[in-house]
Scaffold this active site. Structure first.
Site, PDB file in Angstrom:
ATOM      1  N   THR A  61      29.146  29.449  47.057  1.00 35.75           N
ATOM      2  CA  THR A  61      30.320  29.469  46.177  1.00 35.75           C
ATOM      3  C   THR A  61      30.800  28.046  45.907  1.00 35.75           C
ATOM      4  O   THR A  61      30.899  27.245  46.838  1.00 35.75           O
ATOM      5  CB  THR A  61      31.463  30.278  46.837  1.00 35.75           C
ATOM      6  OG1 THR A  61      30.974  31.565  47.154  1.00 35.75           O
ATOM      7  CG2 THR A  61      32.659  30.392  45.910  1.00 35.75           C
ATOM      8  N   ARG A 100      37.635  35.359  56.415  1.00 34.59           N
ATOM      9  CA  ARG A 100      37.805  36.801  56.136  1.00 34.59           C
ATOM     10  C   ARG A 100      39.271  37.168  55.916  1.00 34.59           C
ATOM     11  O   ARG A 100      39.560  38.098  55.165  1.00 34.59           O
ATOM     12  CB  ARG A 100      37.151  37.612  57.270  1.00 34.59           C
ATOM     13  CG  ARG A 100      35.630  37.544  57.176  1.00 34.59           C
ATOM     14  CD  ARG A 100      34.889  38.047  58.388  1.00 34.59           C
ATOM     15  NE  ARG A 100      33.437  37.828  58.191  1.00 34.59           N
ATOM     16  CZ  ARG A 100      32.519  37.921  59.131  1.00 34.59           C
ATOM     17  NH1 ARG A 100      32.871  38.232  60.381  1.00 34.59           N
ATOM     18  NH2 ARG A 100      31.252  37.700  58.852  1.00 34.59           N
ATOM     19  N   GLY A 152      42.925  55.381  31.367  1.00 32.71           N
ATOM     20  CA  GLY A 152      41.967  55.987  30.440  1.00 32.71           C
ATOM     21  C   GLY A 152      41.224  54.927  29.646  1.00 32.71           C
ATOM     22  O   GLY A 152      40.830  53.888  30.191  1.00 32.71           O
ATOM     23  N   GLY A 153      41.065  55.155  28.352  1.00 28.62           N
ATOM     24  CA  GLY A 153      40.309  54.229  27.498  1.00 28.62           C
ATOM     25  C   GLY A 153      40.870  52.823  27.536  1.00 28.62           C
ATOM     26  O   GLY A 153      40.117  51.837  27.503  1.00 28.62           O
ATOM     27  N   GLU A 201      31.334  36.882  52.573  1.00 34.63           N
ATOM     28  CA  GLU A 201      31.907  36.574  53.894  1.00 34.63           C
ATOM     29  C   GLU A 201      31.752  37.760  54.858  1.00 34.63           C
ATOM     30  O   GLU A 201      32.602  38.010  55.710  1.00 34.63           O
ATOM     31  CB  GLU A 201      33.344  36.074  53.769  1.00 34.63           C
ATOM     32  CG  GLU A 201      33.382  34.803  52.906  1.00 34.63           C
ATOM     33  CD  GLU A 201      34.601  33.956  53.069  1.00 34.63           C
ATOM     34  OE1 GLU A 201      35.231  34.021  54.133  1.00 34.63           O
ATOM     35  OE2 GLU A 201      34.911  33.205  52.129  1.00 34.63           O
ATOM     36  N   SER A 252      31.028  45.066  54.159  1.00 34.31           N
ATOM     37  CA  SER A 252      31.862  46.044  54.889  1.00 34.31           C
ATOM     38  C   SER A 252      31.107  46.587  56.098  1.00 34.31           C
ATOM     39  O   SER A 252      31.709  46.881  57.139  1.00 34.31           O
ATOM     40  CB  SER A 252      32.255  47.193  53.954  1.00 34.31           C
ATOM     41  OG  SER A 252      33.096  46.693  52.941  1.00 34.31           O
TER      42      SER A 252
HETATM   43  N1  CAA Z   1      33.415  33.455  66.905  1.00 30.65           N
HETATM   44  C1  CAA Z   1      32.812  32.732  67.890  1.00 30.65           C
HETATM   45  N2  CAA Z   1      31.592  33.038  68.379  1.00 30.65           N
HETATM   46  C2  CAA Z   1      30.970  34.112  67.870  1.00 30.65           C
HETATM   47  C3  CAA Z   1      31.523  34.911  66.857  1.00 30.65           C
HETATM   48  C4  CAA Z   1      32.799  34.552  66.382  1.00 30.65           C
HETATM   49  N3  CAA Z   1      33.405  35.248  65.412  1.00 30.65           N
HETATM   50  N4  CAA Z   1      30.672  35.914  66.551  1.00 30.65           N
HETATM   51  C5  CAA Z   1      29.607  35.755  67.350  1.00 30.65           C
HETATM   52  N5  CAA Z   1      29.795  34.672  68.154  1.00 30.65           N
HETATM   53  C6  CAA Z   1      28.903  34.185  69.189  1.00 30.65           C
HETATM   54  C7  CAA Z   1      28.652  35.259  70.240  1.00 30.65           C
HETATM   55  O1  CAA Z   1      29.633  35.224  71.246  1.00 30.65           O
HETATM   56  C8  CAA Z   1      27.274  34.883  70.758  1.00 30.65           C
HETATM   57  O2  CAA Z   1      27.424  33.816  71.690  1.00 30.65           O
HETATM   58  P1  CAA Z   1      26.419  33.670  72.955  1.00 30.65           P
HETATM   59  O3  CAA Z   1      25.084  33.365  72.383  1.00 30.65           O
HETATM   60  O4  CAA Z   1      26.998  32.531  73.735  1.00 30.65           O
HETATM   61  O5  CAA Z   1      26.454  34.992  73.687  1.00 30.65           O
HETATM   62  C9  CAA Z   1      26.586  34.325  69.532  1.00 30.65           C
HETATM   63  O6  CAA Z   1      27.615  33.919  68.620  1.00 30.65           O
HETATM   64  C10 CAA Z   1      25.695  35.345  68.855  1.00 30.65           C
HETATM   65  O7  CAA Z   1      26.502  36.463  68.559  1.00 30.65           O
HETATM   66  P2  CAA Z   1      25.881  37.901  68.212  1.00 30.65           P
HETATM   67  O8  CAA Z   1      24.884  38.261  69.260  1.00 30.65           O
HETATM   68  O9  CAA Z   1      27.006  38.821  67.965  1.00 30.65           O
HETATM   69  O10 CAA Z   1      25.106  37.553  66.875  1.00 30.65           O
HETATM   70  P3  CAA Z   1      24.336  38.492  65.859  1.00 30.65           P
HETATM   71  O11 CAA Z   1      23.092  37.795  65.468  1.00 30.65           O
HETATM   72  O12 CAA Z   1      24.251  39.884  66.383  1.00 30.65           O
HETATM   73  O13 CAA Z   1      25.292  38.441  64.551  1.00 30.65           O
HETATM   74  C11 CAA Z   1      27.047  39.192  63.099  1.00 30.65           C
HETATM   75  C12 CAA Z   1      26.579  38.904  64.535  1.00 30.65           C
HETATM   76  C13 CAA Z   1      28.479  39.641  63.237  1.00 30.65           C
HETATM   77  C14 CAA Z   1      26.222  40.252  62.421  1.00 30.65           C
HETATM   78  C15 CAA Z   1      26.982  37.861  62.283  1.00 30.65           C
HETATM   79  O14 CAA Z   1      25.651  37.453  62.078  1.00 30.65           O
HETATM   80  C16 CAA Z   1      27.655  37.962  60.933  1.00 30.65           C
HETATM   81  O15 CAA Z   1      28.882  37.880  60.840  1.00 30.65           O
HETATM   82  N6  CAA Z   1      26.853  38.129  59.839  1.00 30.65           N
HETATM   83  C17 CAA Z   1      27.395  38.098  58.484  1.00 30.65           C
HETATM   84  C18 CAA Z   1      27.285  36.707  57.938  1.00 30.65           C
HETATM   85  C19 CAA Z   1      28.164  36.506  56.754  1.00 30.65           C
HETATM   86  O16 CAA Z   1      29.360  36.822  56.763  1.00 30.65           O
HETATM   87  N7  CAA Z   1      27.608  35.885  55.711  1.00 30.65           N
HETATM   88  C20 CAA Z   1      28.345  35.492  54.537  1.00 30.65           C
HETATM   89  C21 CAA Z   1      28.310  33.985  54.462  1.00 30.65           C
HETATM   90  S1  CAA Z   1      29.321  33.046  53.442  1.00 30.65           S
HETATM   91  C22 CAA Z   1      29.411  33.678  51.913  1.00 30.65           C
HETATM   92  O17 CAA Z   1      29.676  34.820  51.769  1.00 30.65           O
HETATM   93  C23 CAA Z   1      29.188  32.802  50.705  1.00 30.65           C
HETATM   94  C24 CAA Z   1      30.298  31.963  50.287  1.00 30.65           C
HETATM   95  O18 CAA Z   1      30.081  30.876  49.765  1.00 30.65           O
HETATM   96  C25 CAA Z   1      31.697  32.436  50.366  1.00 30.65           C
END
Ligand code: CAA
Length: 387
Positions: free
Chosen positions: A160, A245, A345-346, A369, A372
């Site tokens: 973005t 978010r 409507g329209g 970001e 859902s």
């Molecule tokens: N804050 C701090 N640390 C966090 C965290 C948070 N919110 N979420 C996860 N972590 C940490 C965890 O504690 C974990 O730490 P350790 O390795 O020390 O245990 C580590 O990060 C890995 O966490 P997960 O095992 O939960 O990671 P995951 O691979 O399962 O992913 C997820 C979790 C929630 C799915 C994450 O990948 C996610 O939010 N994905 C969506 C990404 C997203 O929002 N993309 C959009 C990007 S920006 C955009 O939209 C474009 C723009 O320009 C606006």
């Protein structure tokens, strides 16, 4: 009723409402139609302090809190979600990350121009093959032999504001074998060799906010532009998205409020079968459901803002509160924009009114970001502690 909303909060809310109605409302339709980036109004928003609301005054910001940011952003998005997208990226995805994880020199050099709107900031996490699964990236940063620069290569997508961005917070892999623990964050200046812009994405909504792919070809990033330490990039990205978010939830609330207000007005004025349409139970049901969802969204946003403000002091994560606000408000925006068109409507389907723009703009709030589905994952994991 909400005694945490102070006179100062009301003042910035009023200032944002006034600016949105006077400066943005007259141009919103043109920018949606043409897809032109509204650089003039964005610069003026910077001068008014809207581009760095939570940034301390010493770094050029307004020095206010998350609630102030949310209230102002909602007012901007009530008129035009595209301006709101640009505002939210500057505030939460760019300034928040550097303020929280940057060195003093990085804050002075990079936060100040973005908080004042003199420069545009962006945030780049997503790649063509890495969206929701953000820890799996193909791009790479390798430290050179002299240890002075990282050599960055790869493609990032859906960035973005990228076509207008002067500075980007980039997430890329320094140690791919470590998966998410191998991600590192960097501050990228876009006027340096090795940075290339891809084509601007043609989009369904928020059409005045420019989005594109970006390419790195042996881009040399000085070591002092690494944000945080090597391997901390994934946590930085997630922490910043928690703040972001709340911004998207506030954007969605603005779209929902605008849809509801237009619907109430139309229900009071439009007549059918010899009475105002607001007297029909089927219209009443829609208005009542819209109002409940709008107010519930607002309460979840207040909760998330207060949780973030508390978290800044205590270090407590507010991921669940931020995801709840984004999930509910974004689904509310889509519901309200859809029902507003149905009530009109329209007329609602016509470009004569902004409702079809609200409908198109609302959709992105359920996607960017974190979709859902991802928000539900974050909420459920926070409840159970299970991965
Ligand atoms: N804050 C701090 N640390 C966090 C965290 C948070 N919110 N979420 C996860 N972590 C940490 C965890 O504690 C974990 O730490 P350790 O390795 O020390 O245990 C580590 O990060 C890995 O966490 P997960 O095992 O939960 O990671 P995951 O691979 O399962 O992913 C997820 C979790 C929630 C799915 C994450 O990948 C996610 O939010 N994905 C969506 C990404 C997203 O929002 N993309 C959009 C990007 S920006 C955009 O939209 C474009 C723009 O320009 C606006």
């Amino acid at each position: 009723m909400f005694d945490f909303i102070t006179e100062e909060h009301k003042m910035i809310q009023e200032a944002a409402r006034d600016f949105a109605q006077k400066a943005i409302a007259p141009i919103a339709e043109h920018h949606d139609e043409t897809g032109e980036f509204p650089i003039d109004t964005v610069r003026r928003m910077g001068e008014l302090g809207f581009m760095g609301i939570e940034v301390p005054e010493e770094y050029g910001g307004a020095g206010m809190d998350t609630l102030a940011y949310s209230l102002a952003l909602t007012e901007i998005c009530k008129v035009d979600a595209s301006h709101g997208t640009i505002m939210s990226v500057n505030n939460s995805l760019f300034c928040h990350g550097i303020l929280k994880f940057g060195t003093e020199a990085q804050k002075q050099q990079y936060v100040t121009p973005v908080a004042t709107g003199a420069k545009i900031g962006a945030y780049s996490l997503t790649e063509p093959m890495s969206g929701s699964d953000a820890g799996t990236m193909a791009s790479r940063a390798v430290l050179n032999e002299a240890g002075t620069h990282y050599i960055i290569n790869g493609t990032k997508s859906w960035v973005t504001s990228a076509p207008y961005a002067d500075i980007i917070v980039l997430f890329t892999m320094t140690q791919p074998e470590k998966l998410h623990k191998g991600v590192t964050a960097f501050i990228i200046e876009t006027d340096k060799p090795g940075f290339k812009l891809g084509k601007k994405e043609p989009k369904l909504g928020i059409r005045a906010s420019a989005t594109s792919e970006i390419y790195f070809e042996d881009y040399l990033c000085p070591v002092q532009n690494r944000l945080g330490v090597e391997g901390d990039g994934f946590k930085i990205a997630m922490t910043v998205l928690d703040a972001g978010r709340i911004g998207i939830a506030s954007q969605a609330l603005g779209i929902a409020e605008a849809s509801l207000e237009a619907s109430v007005k139309y229900a009071q004025e439009r007549e059918a079968f010899g009475q105002k349409i607001g007297q029909f139970q089927m219209i009443q049901q829609k208005l009542a459901d819209m109002k409940c969802r709008v107010d519930a969204s607002r309460l979840l946003i207040y909760q998330a803002c207060l949780a973030k403000q508390e978290g800044v002091k205590t270090g407590r994560r507010y991921s669940m509160e931020a995801s709840m606000a984004k999930l509910f408000a974004s689904e509310t925006a889509n519901y309200c924009a859809k029902e507003a068109i149905q009530i009109h409507g329209g007329m609602g389907y016509s470009k004569e009114m902004p409702l079809e723009r609200y409908y198109r703009d609302a959709k992105i709030t359920e996607i960017y970001e974190g979709t859902s589905e991802i928000q539900r994952m974050v909420i459920a994991r926070s409840l159970t502690g299970l991965r």
